[in-house]
Design a protein around this motif. Structure first.
Motif, mmCIF file in Angstrom:
data_model
loop_
_atom_site.group_PDB
_atom_site.id
_atom_site.type_symbol
_atom_site.label_atom_id
_atom_site.label_comp_id
_atom_site.label_asym_id
_atom_site.label_seq_id
_atom_site.Cartn_x
_atom_site.Cartn_y
_atom_site.Cartn_z
ATOM 1 N N THR A 99 0.835 -1.207 0.000
ATOM 2 C CA THR A 99 0.000 0.000 0.000
ATOM 3 C C THR A 99 0.869 1.255 0.000
ATOM 4 O OG1 THR A 99 -1.706 -1.189 1.207
ATOM 5 C CG2 THR A 99 -1.860 1.209 1.210
ATOM 6 N N PHE A 100 1.880 1.266 0.854
ATOM 7 C CA PHE A 100 2.793 2.406 0.911
ATOM 8 C C PHE A 100 3.452 2.622 -0.450
ATOM 9 C CE2 PHE A 100 7.123 4.007 1.490
ATOM 10 C CZ PHE A 100 6.847 5.256 2.036
ATOM 11 N N LEU A 101 3.903 1.529 -1.079
ATOM 12 C CA LEU A 101 4.549 1.649 -2.385
ATOM 13 C C LEU A 101 3.608 2.219 -3.442
ATOM 14 C CD1 LEU A 101 6.822 -1.498 -2.928
ATOM 15 C CD2 LEU A 101 7.497 0.871 -2.628
ATOM 16 N N GLN A 102 2.362 1.769 -3.445
ATOM 17 C CA GLN A 102 1.393 2.280 -4.424
ATOM 18 C C GLN A 102 1.165 3.772 -4.257
ATOM 19 O OE1 GLN A 102 -2.112 -0.106 -3.883
ATOM 20 N NE2 GLN A 102 -1.299 -1.842 -5.026
ATOM 21 N N VAL A 103 0.983 4.199 -3.007
ATOM 22 C CA VAL A 103 0.756 5.621 -2.731
ATOM 23 C C VAL A 103 1.977 6.442 -3.124
ATOM 24 C CG1 VAL A 103 0.386 7.313 -0.888
ATOM 25 C CG2 VAL A 103 -0.955 5.201 -0.937
ATOM 26 N N LEU A 104 3.148 5.985 -2.736
ATOM 27 C CA LEU A 104 4.384 6.703 -3.064
ATOM 28 C C LEU A 104 4.604 6.763 -4.574
ATOM 29 C CD1 LEU A 104 6.913 8.170 -2.151
ATOM 30 C CD2 LEU A 104 8.006 5.945 -1.819
ATOM 31 N N HIS A 105 4.366 5.660 -5.243
ATOM 32 C CA HIS A 105 4.535 5.599 -6.698
ATOM 33 C C HIS A 105 3.615 6.609 -7.390
ATOM 34 C CE1 HIS A 105 4.190 3.861 -10.784
ATOM 35 N NE2 HIS A 105 5.483 3.598 -10.588
ATOM 36 N N ARG A 106 2.348 6.643 -6.983
ATOM 37 C CA ARG A 106 1.388 7.598 -7.586
ATOM 38 C C ARG A 106 1.792 9.042 -7.281
ATOM 39 N NH1 ARG A 106 -2.991 3.898 -6.028
ATOM 40 N NH2 ARG A 106 -3.006 5.036 -4.061
ATOM 41 N N SER A 107 2.244 9.290 -6.069
ATOM 42 C CA SER A 107 2.645 10.651 -5.681
ATOM 43 C C SER A 107 3.853 11.125 -6.491
ATOM 44 C CB SER A 107 2.970 10.697 -4.190
ATOM 45 O OG SER A 107 1.823 10.387 -3.432
ATOM 46 N N CYS B 131 12.538 9.378 8.626
ATOM 47 C CA CYS B 131 11.555 8.583 9.366
ATOM 48 C C CYS B 131 10.170 8.769 8.762
ATOM 49 C CB CYS B 131 11.533 8.999 10.829
ATOM 50 S SG CYS B 131 13.069 8.647 11.679
ATOM 51 N N LYS B 132 9.435 7.667 8.660
ATOM 52 C CA LYS B 132 8.040 7.730 8.212
ATOM 53 C C LYS B 132 7.215 8.356 9.319
ATOM 54 C CE LYS B 132 8.233 3.407 5.587
ATOM 55 N NZ LYS B 132 7.738 2.040 5.524
ATOM 56 N N PRO B 133 6.168 9.040 9.002
ATOM 57 C CA PRO B 133 5.690 9.345 7.658
ATOM 58 C C PRO B 133 6.448 10.541 7.070
ATOM 59 C CG PRO B 133 4.184 10.247 9.275
ATOM 60 C CD PRO B 133 5.254 9.518 10.037
ATOM 61 N N VAL B 134 6.574 10.539 5.764
ATOM 62 C CA VAL B 134 7.209 11.647 5.053
ATOM 63 C C VAL B 134 6.303 12.062 3.903
ATOM 64 C CG1 VAL B 134 9.597 11.022 5.571
ATOM 65 C CG2 VAL B 134 8.531 10.121 3.526
ATOM 66 N N THR B 135 6.412 13.306 3.536
ATOM 67 C CA THR B 135 5.698 13.782 2.356
ATOM 68 C C THR B 135 6.598 13.560 1.141
ATOM 69 O OG1 THR B 135 6.593 16.014 2.483
ATOM 70 C CG2 THR B 135 4.552 15.570 3.733
ATOM 71 N N VAL B 136 6.003 13.611 -0.025
ATOM 72 C CA VAL B 136 6.798 13.452 -1.246
ATOM 73 C C VAL B 136 7.798 14.601 -1.362
ATOM 74 C CG1 VAL B 136 6.689 13.421 -3.771
ATOM 75 C CG2 VAL B 136 5.062 12.108 -2.454
ATOM 76 N N LYS B 137 7.384 15.783 -0.956
ATOM 77 C CA LYS B 137 8.290 16.932 -0.990
ATOM 78 C C LYS B 137 9.509 16.692 -0.089
ATOM 79 C CE LYS B 137 8.240 21.928 -0.573
ATOM 80 N NZ LYS B 137 7.446 23.122 -0.325
ATOM 81 N N GLN B 138 9.281 16.148 1.115
ATOM 82 C CA GLN B 138 10.392 15.834 2.017
ATOM 83 C C GLN B 138 11.295 14.760 1.411
ATOM 84 O OE1 GLN B 138 7.927 14.785 5.365
ATOM 85 N NE2 GLN B 138 8.567 16.599 6.513
ATOM 86 N N LEU B 139 10.680 13.777 0.771
ATOM 87 C CA LEU B 139 11.444 12.693 0.160
ATOM 88 C C LEU B 139 12.327 13.216 -0.973
ATOM 89 C CD1 LEU B 139 11.631 9.655 0.620
ATOM 90 C CD2 LEU B 139 9.921 9.355 -1.144
ATOM 91 N N ILE B 140 11.735 14.035 -1.832
ATOM 92 C CA ILE B 140 12.499 14.599 -2.950
ATOM 93 C C ILE B 140 13.636 15.468 -2.426
ATOM 94 C CG2 ILE B 140 12.385 16.181 -4.918
ATOM 95 C CD1 ILE B 140 9.481 15.104 -5.358
#
Length: 177
Positions: free
Chosen positions: A15-23, A104-113
């Motif tokens: 589930t996490f991968l699907q959400v991250l992939h779409r984001s 650390c999770k949770p992270v936003t896509v902006k934080q990840l990038i």
């Protein structure tokens, strides 16, 4: 979006991968996913990636042990380690093994990038102190890494019965994020 995925996402949480992939897709970033260490190795053998998001715990396997293998296959790969239970010890170990950052999770896509940006300031690991269970888990992971994933040797070093350690490892894979 680019034609070929430039990011590799490695996490056993579908589930996490699907959400991250779409984001990431919405941000114009192509990504491929892997649910295990073996899938990650296969993906790296088939194509070149620029960035990799690696979960610290892969269904009981250690992302820290996979990290040097990923970098030996693609030395210019930028790997960001992601975890549900952060600690200074695992952050230091991840960086020592070649990660560019540790979040650390949770992270936003902006934080990840921005986590891949070497000029970005290092994020705080955690505002709340870890629980006793989290500290125990981090200690077990550190000793397990010192013994190259050998459960029997780790149990001896922790002065713990091997079956008890196996139960703790199995239990943790269910209550992590």
């Amino acid at each position: 979006m680019t034609d070929a995925p430039t990011w590799l996402l490695i996490d056993d949480d579908e589930t996490f991968l699907q959400v991250l992939h779409r984001s990431l897709d919405r941000q114009g970033i192509g990504a491929a996913v892997a649910h295990s260490a073996d899938e990650a190795r296969q993906a790296l053998a088939q194509q070149r990636f620029h960035h990799c998001v690696l979960d610290l715990n892969l269904a009981g396997d250690s992302g820290l042990q996979l990290l040097p293998d990923l970098l030996s296959r693609q030395p210019d790969l930028k790997v960001l380690v992601l975890t549900g239970y952060g600690s200074i010890a695992t952050a230091v170990e991840a960086m020592r093994r070649g990660a560019v950052n540790y979040l650390c999770k949770p992270v936003t896509v902006k934080q990840l990038i921005s986590g891949f940006d070497p000029l970005a300031t290092a994020p705080e690991l955690r505002a709340v102190p870890p629980s006793v269970e989290e500290m125990e888990w981090e200690h077990i992971q550190r000793v397990l890494n010192e013994h190259d994933g050998n459960v029997s040797a780790t149990a001896r070093a922790l002065n713990m019965h091997r079956r008890t350690l196996q139960r703790k490892l199995q239990k943790h894979s269910y209550w992590r994020n």
